[in-house]
Scaffold this motif. Structure first.
Motif, PDB file in Angstrom:
ATOM      1  N   LEU A 141       0.837  -1.202   0.000  1.00 47.68           N
ATOM      2  CA  LEU A 141       0.000   0.000   0.000  1.00 47.68           C
ATOM      3  C   LEU A 141       0.873   1.254   0.000  1.00 47.68           C
ATOM      4  CD1 LEU A 141      -2.811   1.330   0.171  1.00 47.68           C
ATOM      5  CD2 LEU A 141      -2.645   1.142   2.674  1.00 47.68           C
ATOM      6  N   ASP A 142       1.938   1.240   0.805  1.00 45.89           N
ATOM      7  CA  ASP A 142       2.863   2.374   0.835  1.00 45.89           C
ATOM      8  C   ASP A 142       3.482   2.605  -0.541  1.00 45.89           C
ATOM      9  OD1 ASP A 142       2.543   3.094   3.489  1.00 45.89           O
ATOM     10  OD2 ASP A 142       4.266   1.944   4.204  1.00 45.89           O
ATOM     11  N   ASP A 143       3.850   1.524  -1.209  1.00 42.98           N
ATOM     12  CA  ASP A 143       4.473   1.642  -2.524  1.00 42.98           C
ATOM     13  C   ASP A 143       3.480   2.184  -3.549  1.00 42.98           C
ATOM     14  OD1 ASP A 143       6.991   0.814  -4.150  1.00 42.98           O
ATOM     15  OD2 ASP A 143       5.329  -0.014  -5.319  1.00 42.98           O
ATOM     16  N   TYR A 144       2.278   1.641  -3.545  1.00 43.54           N
ATOM     17  CA  TYR A 144       1.254   2.092  -4.486  1.00 43.54           C
ATOM     18  C   TYR A 144       0.927   3.574  -4.267  1.00 43.54           C
ATOM     19  CZ  TYR A 144      -3.237   2.857  -6.698  1.00 43.54           C
ATOM     20  OH  TYR A 144      -4.256   3.390  -7.437  1.00 43.54           O
ATOM     21  N   THR A 145       0.683   3.948  -3.017  1.00 44.71           N
ATOM     22  CA  THR A 145       0.306   5.340  -2.740  1.00 44.71           C
ATOM     23  C   THR A 145       1.469   6.301  -2.978  1.00 44.71           C
ATOM     24  OG1 THR A 145       0.700   4.956  -0.366  1.00 44.71           O
ATOM     25  CG2 THR A 145      -1.579   4.811  -1.139  1.00 44.71           C
ATOM     26  N   TYR A 146       2.697   5.803  -2.897  1.00 39.79           N
ATOM     27  CA  TYR A 146       3.846   6.643  -3.244  1.00 39.79           C
ATOM     28  C   TYR A 146       3.787   7.026  -4.715  1.00 39.79           C
ATOM     29  CZ  TYR A 146       8.569   7.836  -4.755  1.00 39.79           C
ATOM     30  OH  TYR A 146       9.639   8.463  -5.341  1.00 39.79           O
ATOM     31  N   TYR A 147       3.565   6.046  -5.571  1.00 42.68           N
ATOM     32  CA  TYR A 147       3.605   6.321  -7.010  1.00 42.68           C
ATOM     33  C   TYR A 147       2.409   7.134  -7.491  1.00 42.68           C
ATOM     34  CZ  TYR A 147       7.754   3.535  -7.762  1.00 42.68           C
ATOM     35  OH  TYR A 147       9.048   3.080  -7.729  1.00 42.68           O
ATOM     36  N   VAL A 148       1.237   6.926  -6.912  1.00 40.25           N
ATOM     37  CA  VAL A 148       0.065   7.632  -7.429  1.00 40.25           C
ATOM     38  C   VAL A 148      -0.204   8.958  -6.716  1.00 40.25           C
ATOM     39  CG1 VAL A 148      -1.022   5.500  -8.210  1.00 40.25           C
ATOM     40  CG2 VAL A 148      -1.593   6.392  -5.947  1.00 40.25           C
ATOM     41  N   ALA A 149       0.427   9.181  -5.547  1.00 49.90           N
ATOM     42  CA  ALA A 149       0.123  10.408  -4.809  1.00 49.90           C
ATOM     43  C   ALA A 149       1.321  11.010  -4.077  1.00 49.90           C
ATOM     44  CB  ALA A 149      -0.998  10.140  -3.800  1.00 49.90           C
ATOM     45  N   GLY A 150       2.147  10.166  -3.474  1.00 50.67           N
ATOM     46  CA  GLY A 150       3.307  10.692  -2.763  1.00 50.67           C
ATOM     47  C   GLY A 150       4.225  11.487  -3.672  1.00 50.67           C
ATOM     48  N   ALA A 175       4.048  11.524   2.710  1.00 52.43           N
ATOM     49  CA  ALA A 175       2.957  11.182   3.626  1.00 52.43           C
ATOM     50  C   ALA A 175       1.711  12.024   3.336  1.00 52.43           C
ATOM     51  CB  ALA A 175       3.397  11.380   5.077  1.00 52.43           C
ATOM     52  N   PHE A 176       1.914  13.283   3.000  1.00 53.64           N
ATOM     53  CA  PHE A 176       0.794  14.163   2.643  1.00 53.64           C
ATOM     54  C   PHE A 176       0.015  13.545   1.482  1.00 53.64           C
ATOM     55  CE2 PHE A 176      -0.122  19.002   2.707  1.00 53.64           C
ATOM     56  CZ  PHE A 176      -1.443  18.806   2.338  1.00 53.64           C
ATOM     57  N   GLY A 177       0.738  13.166   0.428  1.00 54.31           N
ATOM     58  CA  GLY A 177       0.082  12.536  -0.712  1.00 54.31           C
ATOM     59  C   GLY A 177      -0.609  11.241  -0.336  1.00 54.31           C
ATOM     60  N   LEU A 219       1.064  13.478   9.673  1.00 55.49           N
ATOM     61  CA  LEU A 219       2.369  13.843   9.115  1.00 55.49           C
ATOM     62  C   LEU A 219       2.232  15.021   8.143  1.00 55.49           C
ATOM     63  CD1 LEU A 219       3.830  10.271   8.500  1.00 55.49           C
ATOM     64  CD2 LEU A 219       4.469  11.883  10.307  1.00 55.49           C
ATOM     65  N   ALA A 220       1.090  15.100   7.466  1.00 57.83           N
ATOM     66  CA  ALA A 220       0.830  16.255   6.603  1.00 57.83           C
ATOM     67  C   ALA A 220       0.777  17.538   7.423  1.00 57.83           C
ATOM     68  CB  ALA A 220      -0.470  16.051   5.829  1.00 57.83           C
ATOM     69  N   ASP A 221       0.218  17.458   8.634  1.00 57.32           N
ATOM     70  CA  ASP A 221       0.211  18.625   9.531  1.00 57.32           C
ATOM     71  C   ASP A 221       1.641  19.068   9.846  1.00 57.32           C
ATOM     72  OD1 ASP A 221      -2.552  18.927   9.768  1.00 57.32           O
ATOM     73  OD2 ASP A 221      -2.686  17.494  11.420  1.00 57.32           O
ATOM     74  N   GLU A 222       2.541  18.089  10.013  1.00 58.72           N
ATOM     75  CA  GLU A 222       3.945  18.410  10.272  1.00 58.72           C
ATOM     76  C   GLU A 222       4.572  19.091   9.044  1.00 58.72           C
ATOM     77  OE1 GLU A 222       5.667  18.061  13.221  1.00 58.72           O
ATOM     78  OE2 GLU A 222       3.612  17.678  13.910  1.00 58.72           O
ATOM     79  N   TYR A 223       4.218  18.611   7.874  1.00 51.47           N
ATOM     80  CA  TYR A 223       4.711  19.198   6.620  1.00 51.47           C
ATOM     81  C   TYR A 223       4.337  20.680   6.561  1.00 51.47           C
ATOM     82  CZ  TYR A 223       5.108  20.028   1.546  1.00 51.47           C
ATOM     83  OH  TYR A 223       5.423  20.533   0.303  1.00 51.47           O
TER      84      TYR A 223
END
Length: 273
Positions: A141-150, A175-177, A219-223
């Motif tokens: 899931l981390d890998d997929y969401t990295y490519y399509v949004a991260g 993480a935001f993505g 983590l997006a809040d941290e960004y």
């Protein structure tokens, strides 16, 4: 109307047709950023429409995505791209067919970064098409969401740095993505199930995906803490606030937030940043 202004108008028209979430915050950006982010978003949306296409065969998706990735790393020739997509032009949307225009529209100082990020995304999407989007573990899931949004987060961070030397954390950008994408996964779960696709790791419940989404949105809040330029803060805060409100609505059993809620959130972000 000169060519540049015509292309900008058409780009914003296509953007409005393809993304309710990002159209509004992009229109609020300073002119240079507005042009840059609109171009970058349209480039990534162009390949996303290939990956997400309901009629194209898996082999065709892989061919188009791998070939587009290669073209983007070799300087990109619009004529070669149009030749590549020509056999499928009748079924592909305008945003995909006009990838060359979106790159022409992008400012010279950042266009190579946009090409690089879009190429990496196309390669990753092709790899996932090859796997038929089979997600078994959280790592998948981390890998997929990295490519399509991260990667969108990474590219935007590159744009902020180019624009006014704003420095942000790459992992927090990813993480935001991921947070935004996991909210989309939750929102679209029923539709995905109906077409025989799931983005939930094996054994995960809906609560597990809520936990994953909330962790990434934290983590997006941290960004956000690294952003000082008002126009950039407003841009980033709008999709983040919409995602948080959407999670709340989903947990209340609603399918999505209303148009009035979207307007209310946008106005609140504009007046508090």
């Amino acid at each position: 109307m000169n060519e540049s202004k015509r292309l900008q108008k058409e780009a914003m028209d296509v953007l409005k047709q393809t993304s309710r979430t990002f159209y509004i915050p992009i229109t609020l950006l300073q002119p240079t950023l507005k042009k840059t982010v609109a171009s970058a978003y349209l480039c990534m949306r162009a390949i996303d429409e290939i990956e997400d296409h309901e009629q194209l065969e898996l082999d065709t998706k892989q061919h188009l995505l791998y070939s587009t990735s290669e073209l983007l790393t070799e300087g990109f020739d619009a004529a070669s791209y149009l030749e590549l997509v020509a056999p499928y032009a009748a079924s592909l949307p305008e945003v995909t067919l006009r990838l060359g225009d979106w790159l022409d529209f992008c400012p010279d100082g950042i266009v190579e970064k946009v090409k690089e990020s879009t190429s990496i995304m196309a390669q990753g999407m092709a790899d996932w098409a090859k796997r038929n989007w089979y997600i078994e573990t959280k790592e998948d899931l981390d890998d997929y969401t990295y490519y399509v949004a991260g990667l969108v987060g990474v590219m935007l961070s590159d744009i902020w740095n180019w624009y006014d030397n704003t420095k942000t954390d790459r992992d927090l950008a990813i993480a935001f993505g991921r947070g935004l994408q996991s909210v989309n996964i939750l929102r679209n779960q029923k539709e995905d199930d109906e077409r025989g696709v799931t983005f939930f790791p094996k054994g995960w419940s809906r609560d597990d995906m809520f936990t994953y989404a909330n962790a990434n949105l934290q983590l997006a809040d941290e960004y956000m803490k690294d952003l000082n330029t008002k126009t950039i803060k407003v841009f980033c805060n709008i999709p983040l606030a919409l995602a948080k409100r959407t999670i709340k609505a989903l947990q209340e059993g609603r399918e999505k937030i209303s148009r009035d809620e979207v307007g209310e959130i946008v106005e609140k972000v504009k007046t508090t940043n």
